[in-house]
Design an enzyme around this catalytic site. Sequence first.
Site, PDB file in Angstrom:
ATOM      1  N   SER A  89       0.854  -1.196   0.000  1.00 35.40           N
ATOM      2  CA  SER A  89       0.000   0.000   0.000  1.00 35.40           C
ATOM      3  C   SER A  89       0.885   1.239   0.000  1.00 35.40           C
ATOM      4  CB  SER A  89      -0.884   0.019   1.262  1.00 35.40           C
ATOM      5  OG  SER A  89      -0.070   0.251   2.394  1.00 35.40           O
ATOM      6  N   ASN A 128      -7.642 -10.531  -1.201  1.00 33.00           N
ATOM      7  CA  ASN A 128      -6.692  -9.670  -0.484  1.00 33.00           C
ATOM      8  C   ASN A 128      -6.705  -9.912   1.021  1.00 33.00           C
ATOM      9  OD1 ASN A 128      -6.321  -8.468  -2.948  1.00 33.00           O
ATOM     10  ND2 ASN A 128      -6.757  -6.397  -2.253  1.00 33.00           N
ATOM     11  N   ASP A 184      -1.164  -1.762  -3.959  1.00 34.49           N
ATOM     12  CA  ASP A 184      -2.512  -1.914  -3.404  1.00 34.49           C
ATOM     13  C   ASP A 184      -3.125  -0.523  -3.173  1.00 34.49           C
ATOM     14  OD1 ASP A 184      -4.648  -3.317  -2.234  1.00 34.49           O
ATOM     15  OD2 ASP A 184      -3.766  -3.177  -0.218  1.00 34.49           O
ATOM     16  N   LYS A 205     -15.732  -6.602  10.421  1.00 38.10           N
ATOM     17  CA  LYS A 205     -16.349  -6.605   9.088  1.00 38.10           C
ATOM     18  C   LYS A 205     -17.867  -6.702   9.117  1.00 38.10           C
ATOM     19  CE  LYS A 205     -12.285  -8.696   6.995  1.00 38.10           C
ATOM     20  NZ  LYS A 205     -11.653  -7.421   6.590  1.00 38.10           N
ATOM     21  N   HIS A 236     -11.498  -7.468  -1.984  1.00 38.26           N
ATOM     22  CA  HIS A 236     -10.739  -6.773  -0.934  1.00 38.26           C
ATOM     23  C   HIS A 236     -11.391  -7.067   0.413  1.00 38.26           C
ATOM     24  CE1 HIS A 236      -7.993  -3.867  -3.046  1.00 38.26           C
ATOM     25  NE2 HIS A 236      -8.621  -4.452  -4.041  1.00 38.26           N
ATOM     26  N   HIS A 248     -12.624  -3.597   4.945  1.00 36.57           N
ATOM     27  CA  HIS A 248     -11.258  -3.695   5.470  1.00 36.57           C
ATOM     28  C   HIS A 248     -11.251  -3.757   6.995  1.00 36.57           C
ATOM     29  CE1 HIS A 248     -10.389  -1.910   1.423  1.00 36.57           C
ATOM     30  NE2 HIS A 248      -9.508  -2.877   1.460  1.00 36.57           N
ATOM     31  N   GLY A 249     -10.178  -4.323   7.549  1.00 39.41           N
ATOM     32  CA  GLY A 249      -9.980  -4.278   8.987  1.00 39.41           C
ATOM     33  C   GLY A 249     -10.530  -5.486   9.734  1.00 39.41           C
ATOM     34  N   ARG A 261      14.928 -10.752  17.396  1.00 41.84           N
ATOM     35  CA  ARG A 261      14.836 -12.010  16.640  1.00 41.84           C
ATOM     36  C   ARG A 261      13.955 -13.018  17.363  1.00 41.84           C
ATOM     37  NH1 ARG A 261      21.257 -12.216  16.027  1.00 41.84           N
ATOM     38  NH2 ARG A 261      20.915 -11.787  18.232  1.00 41.84           N
TER      39      ARG A 261
HETATM   40  O1  G3H Z   1      -6.657  -2.060   2.147  1.00 39.94           O
HETATM   41  C1  G3H Z   1      -5.826  -1.558   2.895  1.00 39.94           C
HETATM   42  C2  G3H Z   1      -4.672  -2.381   3.302  1.00 39.94           C
HETATM   43  O2  G3H Z   1      -5.015  -3.162   4.416  1.00 39.94           O
HETATM   44  C3  G3H Z   1      -3.468  -1.543   3.530  1.00 39.94           C
HETATM   45  O3  G3H Z   1      -3.534  -0.851   4.724  1.00 39.94           O
HETATM   46  O4  G3H Z   1      -2.761   1.456   4.168  1.00 39.94           O
HETATM   47  O5  G3H Z   1      -2.645   0.597   6.511  1.00 39.94           O
HETATM   48  O6  G3H Z   1      -1.096  -0.297   4.752  1.00 39.94           O
HETATM   49  P1  G3H Z   1      -2.457   0.318   5.048  1.00 39.94           P
HETATM   50  P1  13P Z   2      -8.256  -7.023   5.145  1.00 38.14           P
HETATM   51  O1  13P Z   2      -8.291  -5.817   6.013  1.00 38.14           O
HETATM   52  O2  13P Z   2      -9.544  -7.805   5.280  1.00 38.14           O
HETATM   53  O3  13P Z   2      -7.088  -7.901   5.379  1.00 38.14           O
HETATM   54  O4  13P Z   2      -8.213  -6.537   3.619  1.00 38.14           O
HETATM   55  C1  13P Z   2      -7.000  -6.233   3.018  1.00 38.14           C
HETATM   56  C2  13P Z   2      -7.157  -5.571   1.701  1.00 38.14           C
HETATM   57  O5  13P Z   2      -8.204  -5.525   1.096  1.00 38.14           O
HETATM   58  C3  13P Z   2      -5.961  -4.952   1.122  1.00 38.14           C
HETATM   59  O6  13P Z   2      -6.235  -4.272  -0.049  1.00 38.14           O
HETATM   60 ZN    ZN Z   3      -8.183  -3.389  -0.033  1.00 38.17          ZN
END
Ligand code: G3H
Ligand code: 13P
Ligand code: ZN
Length: 309
Positions: free
Chosen positions: A50, A254, A82, A184, A211, A180-181, A281
């Site tokens: 992302s 995703n 992404d 859901k 997604h 996302h997240g 580690r």
């Molecule tokens: O769809 C979003 C992805 O989970 C990426 O999240 O922008 O916090 O890396 P991020």
């Molecule tokens: P999740 O938050 O369900 O893992 O989705 C990730 C995603 O869609 C990244 O583009």
């Molecule tokens: Zn996404």
Amino acid sequence: MPLVTTKEMFEKSMKEHYAIGAFNINNMEFIQAITDAAEEAKSPVILQVSSSAIKYARLPYLLKNVEAAVESTTIPIALHLDHGPDFETCKKCVDAGFTSVMIDASKYDFEENVRFTKEVVEYAHRFGVVVEAELGTLAGVEDEVNVADDDAKYTNPEQAYEFVQKTGCDSLAIAIGTSHGAYKFKGDAKLRFDILAKVKEKLPNTPIVLHGASSVIPEIVEMCNKYGGNIPGAKGCPDDMLKKAGQSGVSKINVDTDLRLAMTAQIRKVFFEDPSVFDPRKYLGVAREEITKVVLHKIKDVFCSENKA
Ligand code: G3H
Ligand code: 13P
Ligand code: ZN
């Protein structure tokens, strides 16, 4: 094998009705964990980054780590941007050697989404890079964009057809109820497989992307909470629904949240059980193993892409 685009892996997935996992990466441990699992399962895999991951890890560091993974494995690996927020970010990634980019203009109206997407398609295709676009709005959080649950808009199948014709995008992310997240669904998990079927009817040869498809594995959430976390009531997409999605025309699934949770649960456990640990580690190693386990499970039991490399 050098980095590949998603073209061949999607063609095969559409013919044989399974999905390819696209896993978000933020540092070396994620890259190693995911590619170790894909190599063990002899599965193609998509590593996706992302724009916030680029900000965090810095592009040259991510690229070198991905290059190392490519050299250390025998499976097809695609490197994908992404939720590319704009043309400039997509261009930067195309120029840097990504094999796939997503332009996410889904927050704009249809015509603007077409315009932004087309611009990226025209540029990316000149370099043999494939483009994922999005139509419809997922509930939840997409990078900095917050979309209220009530505003969640499912993808309109007629519009999806028109959108692909007008933009020439290579794959399409659709909204059928995921978000996302880690939160859901308020009640029972529900995906609109009827919409997916209609989209596939209109676009039988376009790879469809899901997604927000983490399953938010209950044992891992429980582990986070047991060792000091505070993630009550988290809920994701059950494995059987994701499996059905893969069998019903979704080519790319995703996953980010599940890997974050896996890493966090193991790190919390190490710190809780032995507060004297300060060797990274010790905790990053077990976190990496846990991510590998999660990815392996998805590839083998849910996405069914084992031995498809
Ligand atoms: O769809 C979003 C992805 O989970 C990426 O999240 O922008 O916090 O890396 P991020
Ligand atoms: P999740 O938050 O369900 O893992 O989705 C990730 C995603 O869609 C990244 O583009
Ligand atoms: Zn996404």
